[in-house]
Design a protein around this motif. Sequence first.
Motif, PDB file in Angstrom:
ATOM      1  N   GLN A  93       4.098   1.510  -0.979  1.00 66.31           N
ATOM      2  CA  GLN A  93       4.896   1.610  -2.196  1.00 66.31           C
ATOM      3  C   GLN A  93       4.063   2.043  -3.398  1.00 66.31           C
ATOM      4  OE1 GLN A  93       6.808  -2.227  -2.515  1.00 66.31           O
ATOM      5  NE2 GLN A  93       8.491  -1.642  -1.158  1.00 66.31           N
ATOM      6  N   SER A  94       2.764   1.754  -3.367  1.00 69.66           N
ATOM      7  CA  SER A  94       1.886   2.149  -4.476  1.00 69.66           C
ATOM      8  C   SER A  94       1.210   3.491  -4.225  1.00 69.66           C
ATOM      9  CB  SER A  94       0.818   1.077  -4.703  1.00 69.66           C
ATOM     10  OG  SER A  94      -0.095   1.033  -3.610  1.00 69.66           O
ATOM     11  N   GLN A 123      -2.512   3.274  -4.039  1.00 74.45           N
ATOM     12  CA  GLN A 123      -3.272   2.807  -5.201  1.00 74.45           C
ATOM     13  C   GLN A 123      -3.705   1.341  -5.043  1.00 74.45           C
ATOM     14  OE1 GLN A 123      -4.206   4.799  -7.949  1.00 74.45           O
ATOM     15  NE2 GLN A 123      -3.526   6.342  -6.466  1.00 74.45           N
ATOM     16  N   VAL A 124      -2.882   0.540  -4.344  1.00 78.04           N
ATOM     17  CA  VAL A 124      -3.229  -0.857  -4.080  1.00 78.04           C
ATOM     18  C   VAL A 124      -3.698  -0.960  -2.643  1.00 78.04           C
ATOM     19  CG1 VAL A 124      -2.423  -3.244  -4.028  1.00 78.04           C
ATOM     20  CG2 VAL A 124      -1.515  -1.652  -5.738  1.00 78.04           C
ATOM     21  N   ASN A 140       0.823  -1.200   0.000  1.00 72.34           N
ATOM     22  CA  ASN A 140       0.000   0.000   0.000  1.00 72.34           C
ATOM     23  C   ASN A 140       0.863   1.258   0.000  1.00 72.34           C
ATOM     24  OD1 ASN A 140      -1.517   2.181   1.994  1.00 72.34           O
ATOM     25  ND2 ASN A 140      -2.912   1.220   0.525  1.00 72.34           N
TER      26      ASN A 140
END
Length: 288
Positions: A47-48, A51-52, A45
């Motif tokens: 690292q994105s 977005q994830v 979560n």
Amino acid sequence: MKRTSLALLLTTALAAAPLAAQTVVTVNNTRIDSSAIDQQVKIINEQSNGQVTDSPELRENIARRLVTRELMIQESRRLRLNESPEFKQIIERARTDARTSGEDRKPTFRQDWETFEGNVTAQALVAHILRSNPVTEAQVQQAYQEITNRYRGTQEVKLGEIILNNRDNAQKAVADLRRGRRFTDVARQYTIDTPSRANGGISPTFTPLKDLEEGAPMVYNAVKSLGQGKFTETPVESNGIFAIFYMEAKRPVRVPPFAQLKPQIQQDLQNLLIEQEIARLYQQATIR
């Protein structure tokens, strides 16, 4: 030739789980706990950039990676690859670096070290597989010939795509295209696919129709007969998402020369060897 990458299995940080955590799965009597999955969800979560997000599907995928990693670690230890001079040298160098940098004094060092040592142990198995089954020049040549045969006489396309999340906007976009508006202008106005908006919905690369036919038959059926400059007047619908496709260009498939494809083919064949060994480990394992 596209193979599943093992990078995620070997480079993702995998946190050690506390004893109080709930066991999610056991791999040959070794527990994988819920906190390990919780930690991975958090990392992905972050690292994105959000977005994830957490979902059952994401957790299932992470659990699968953790099981694969554990199987690789167990097999590496069974073969005593962690006793090799090369392995010991890597570990000792890392310990020295940790002491020099002060990393070994951080509160999380114990968990970080377990993660690192596990990754190196899994990587040792990968190196062993590739040493034991080196990909030959003849195998690479044969694979290249198969690629050439596969695409001989076929075409590849450069597509435009407008992605929409409701039928009304899809109908409005189609109406605008029928009135003669440029596809790129309509795509920039309507598409919900932020990355492609900058290109006006036009892909920068060509895709072989053969690949679409096998991997995305709905898209293939929608675009296979499109002439250049034409668009799909009936949007393709799947799971509440609508797509309008545009034929930017079509040409015969151009298979790159052998020398250009050789490194990728070698990598693909090596990945296949690793995947076959992992499949064998799954078949022999007791996973509950």
